[in-house]
Design an enzyme around this catalytic site. Structure first.
Site, mmCIF file in Angstrom:
data_model
loop_
_atom_site.group_PDB
_atom_site.id
_atom_site.type_symbol
_atom_site.label_atom_id
_atom_site.label_comp_id
_atom_site.label_asym_id
_atom_site.label_seq_id
_atom_site.Cartn_x
_atom_site.Cartn_y
_atom_site.Cartn_z
ATOM 1 C CB CYS A 2 53.301 52.741 72.303
ATOM 2 S SG CYS A 2 54.886 52.162 73.289
ATOM 3 N NE ARG A 27 48.074 56.016 73.627
ATOM 4 C CZ ARG A 27 47.013 55.586 74.226
ATOM 5 N NH1 ARG A 27 46.045 55.946 74.720
ATOM 6 N NH2 ARG A 27 47.011 54.113 74.292
ATOM 7 C CD1 TRP A 75 56.062 54.919 79.600
ATOM 8 C CD2 TRP A 75 55.893 52.793 79.567
ATOM 9 N NE1 TRP A 75 56.268 54.525 80.845
ATOM 10 C CE2 TRP A 75 55.991 53.057 80.835
ATOM 11 C CE3 TRP A 75 55.719 51.341 79.178
ATOM 12 C CZ2 TRP A 75 56.018 52.166 81.915
ATOM 13 C CZ3 TRP A 75 55.796 50.478 80.226
ATOM 14 C CH2 TRP A 75 55.711 50.810 81.572
ATOM 15 C CG ASN A 99 50.092 50.734 72.604
ATOM 16 O OD1 ASN A 99 50.837 50.271 73.678
ATOM 17 N ND2 ASN A 99 48.702 51.218 72.632
ATOM 18 N N GLY A 100 51.878 47.598 72.902
ATOM 19 C CA GLY A 100 51.530 46.327 73.663
ATOM 20 C C GLY A 100 52.746 45.598 73.801
ATOM 21 C CD GLU A 478 44.533 60.057 93.482
ATOM 22 O OE1 GLU A 478 44.969 60.862 92.421
ATOM 23 O OE2 GLU A 478 44.727 58.834 93.349
ATOM 24 C CE LYS A 482 46.681 62.700 90.663
ATOM 25 N NZ LYS A 482 47.041 60.899 90.882
ATOM 26 C CD GLU A 485 50.616 59.858 89.675
ATOM 27 O OE1 GLU A 485 50.636 59.089 88.919
ATOM 28 O OE2 GLU A 485 49.495 60.303 90.076
ATOM 29 C CG HIS A 501 49.651 49.228 115.925
ATOM 30 N ND1 HIS A 501 49.615 48.080 117.308
ATOM 31 C CD2 HIS A 501 48.609 49.714 115.843
ATOM 32 C CE1 HIS A 501 48.613 48.664 117.570
ATOM 33 N NE2 HIS A 501 47.753 49.400 117.112
#
Length: 605
Positions: A2, A27, A75, A99-100, A478, A482, A485, A501
């Site tokens: 946050c 954030r 968040w 935050n946490g 990566e 990208k 997300e 396979h």
């Protein structure tokens, strides 16, 4: 994960807080809120679900004179996204932002009999009510007693109803910085919120109480002893954290990668050779280890995958890549002969920090690759390799990934030298090729129109697959991240030889397959795998070197990179994959910089 901002001073606190929240919105952007003391010492609260813009609109007609307040952008972890769960939270005389995660909040509810008094679903309100329970007029005693009760991570920013011009802060793990200048004192979850006012700041130490006043900041430990914090200086200015004409931060940051690479590589070169003496990193930690463990999360971990594929064959010792969130629970094979390399853009990633602490407990030496000076991971590592990417605002990492790669390449080269695997001539050649990667990145940035055409195909897809072998597979991981997300397209990366396979069963008519084939040694094998997916109707977007022999029938779109050496194709390939993801997201009309459910710095488990 946050955003926190607090201010007390001579400026308009409402203006300072709203501007700070806009800078911190990457954030967390589920909801936002502010708390102010008016000139008449009344407490004013406004909080709204949604982006900071919603809060800003709600405050447009607010007529209040205030010089002290706190703000938060959330968040969500505990509780849904709504006005009630938004911060700040009020409990009696306490106003709190956080935050946490408070891990023992259920126990605190029972211990303090809070079940009937809670109005939100958040762990933060529980902390606020415990703090109010202990508050009898002495903020320091209340904070000390509350922190003894709490298990978990937290950065608390607190106002007390009867102390109208001061803000109190304390943290464990979750980051906060503070700064003072002539117009007042600031606290924030990172420096982007305070850089418009000052470039000097300090990281709030863990388990120490910081008091913000208009005329200064004091720090004391939990026993009341004064502490002198270490002052730091931001090496970039406020313009670096703006879009500067680009439609999105992500596109701006993609274009900043050539400069970021130069800024990270060139200060570490001496006569064409890598030299870490200015970083204080001794050769002995590179020469004496018998294994290397790379530990990271997400994009940083995928940089580590490239690092492993590069370094292990050169130096001939085991190199492992470990998911930080799993590492600490696996009884890892780490000892005093292990060099642990932890990678984190923010230097605050909580899982990576926990892995670092475990590694040191096991006797390993820890070298961290971080972008933020003075961050927790940097302070707790034995040695630090700072990248010089500057601020990265978009949630999806681009230039941080690029300089993490460059750092691993430099470390790999220096390690090969001190272990006798590279002669000075070999190392100079390696570094020369690394520097040649920078103009290769610039050349890819000039080929955007055709990448837009490829993105228009991806934008219509529900699934996409990335394939490659060796280093190409590491690059693809990566690229897949990208795309998923920021475009919300289901995307996976596979080692091309594994297709037969089981994975090839997923290929249907017109399924996009991004095939990376830049490694000469296994180029023919990769082409055979590409033909397999093409024969089953895949729409193939192929990436090769410029000099590769490519028949027209194996791809629908073909992109090339101007790098003749296998080990260095990652740099321009990364830009192609970043731009594909960016344009796909933009064409779908999505919020490129702030993808749903994600935040920039992961400071909660």
């Amino acid at each position: 994960m946050c955003g926190i901002i607090g201010y007390t001073g001579h400026l308009d606190a409402l203006h300072v807080l709203l501007n700070g929240l806009e800078q911190l919105e990457y954030r967390g952007y589920d909801s936002a809120g502010i708390a102010l003391f008016s000139s008449g010492n009344d407490r004013f609260i406004m909080k709204k679900a949604g982006p900071v813009a919603t809060l800003k609109d709600a405050c447009a007609d607010v007529d209040i004179i205030s010089h002290c307040g706190i703000g938060h952008t959330r968040w969500a972890t505990h509780g849904g996204v709504n006005d009630t769960n938004a911060h700040p939270h009020i409990a009696g005389k306490v106003t709190l932002i956080h935050n946490g995660i408070i891990e023992n909040y259920h126990n605190l509810i029972e211990r303090f009999g809070l079940r009937d008094s809670l109005v939100s679903e958040t762990d933060t309100e529980v902390a606020a009510r415990v703090l109010d329970y202990y508050y009898k007029g002495d903020p320091y005693e209340a904070i000390r007693r509350t922190t003894r009760e709490i298990t978990g991570s937290y950065a608390f920013c607190i106002m007390f109803e009867d102390i109208h011009d001061q803000i109190f802060c304390v943290r464990n793990v979750s980051p906060m910085v503070a700064a003072h200048m002539k117009d007042g004192s600031f606290v924030a979850s990172d420096v982007t919120a305070i850089i418009p006012y000052t470039n000097r700041y300090f990281v709030i130490p863990e388990y120490q109480i910081v008091t913000l006043r208009q005329d200064g900041i004091s720090v004391q430990d939990l026993n009341g002893n004064p502490v002198e914090p270490e002052m730091l200086e931001v090496s970039w200015n406020v313009e670096a954290a703006k879009k500067n004409g680009y439609p999105h931060y992500m596109l701006k940051e993609i274009h900043e990668q050539p400069d970021a690479l130069r800024n990270t590589i060139t200060p570490r070169l001496n006569d064409g050779l890598p030299d870490f003496s200015e970083d204080g990193i001794p050769d002995r930690i590179l020469s004496s280890c018998d294994k290397i463990a790379i530990v990271a999360c997400g994009t940083a971990m995928y940089a580590g995958m490239v690092g492993k594929a590069l370094i292990e064959p050169i130096i001939k010792i085991p190199v492992s890549v470990n998911i930080a969130s799993e590492f600490r629970y696996e009884n890892p094979l780490v000892d005093e002969k292990t060099l642990v390399i932890v990678i984190s853009q923010s230097g605050e990633t909580i899982d990576t920090l926990a892995a670092l602490r475990l590694s040191r407990k096991c006797g390993a030496r820890v070298l961290s690759i971080v972008n933020v000076k003075g961050s927790t991971i940097a302070r707790e590592s034995n040695y630090v390799f700072y990248t010089h990417a500057g601020p990265e605002i978009a949630v999806a990492s681009t230039k941080a990934y690029m300089v993490q790669l460059a750092s691993l390449y430099l470390i790999g080269c220096r390690t090969a030298m001190v272990r006798g695997k590279f002669s000075e001539s070999d190392a100079r050649t390696f570094i020369s090729r690394l520097m040649d990667s920078i103009p290769a990145v610039q050349s890819v940035l000039a080929d955007k129109d055709r990448l837009k055409a490829a993105a228009s195909v991806l934008a219509k897809a529900q699934d996409a697959f990335f394939v490659g072998r060796g280093l190409d597979y590491a690059f693809s991981l990566e690229g897949s991240l990208k795309l998923k997300e920021i475009s919300y397209i289901h995307a996976e990366a596979y080692a091309a030889g594994e297709l037969k396979h089981g994975t090839i069963a997923l290929i249907e008519e017109n399924t996009p397959v991004i095939a990376v084939a830049t490694q000469d040694k296994i180029y023919g094998k990769t082409v055979s795998n590409i033909k397999e997916v093409k024969a089953r109707g895949a729409f193939v977007i192929l990436i090769t070197k410029e000099n590769a022999e490519v028949s027209e029938d194996i791809s629908d779109m073909h992109f090339t990179v101007p790098v003749p050496y296998d080990q260095f194709t990652v740099f321009p390939v990364a830009v192609i994959l970043q731009l594909l993801a960016y344009y796909t997201s933009d064409m779908k009309g999505l919020n490129v910089d702030k993808p749903r459910n994600l935040a920039k710095s992961v400071t909660v488990e």
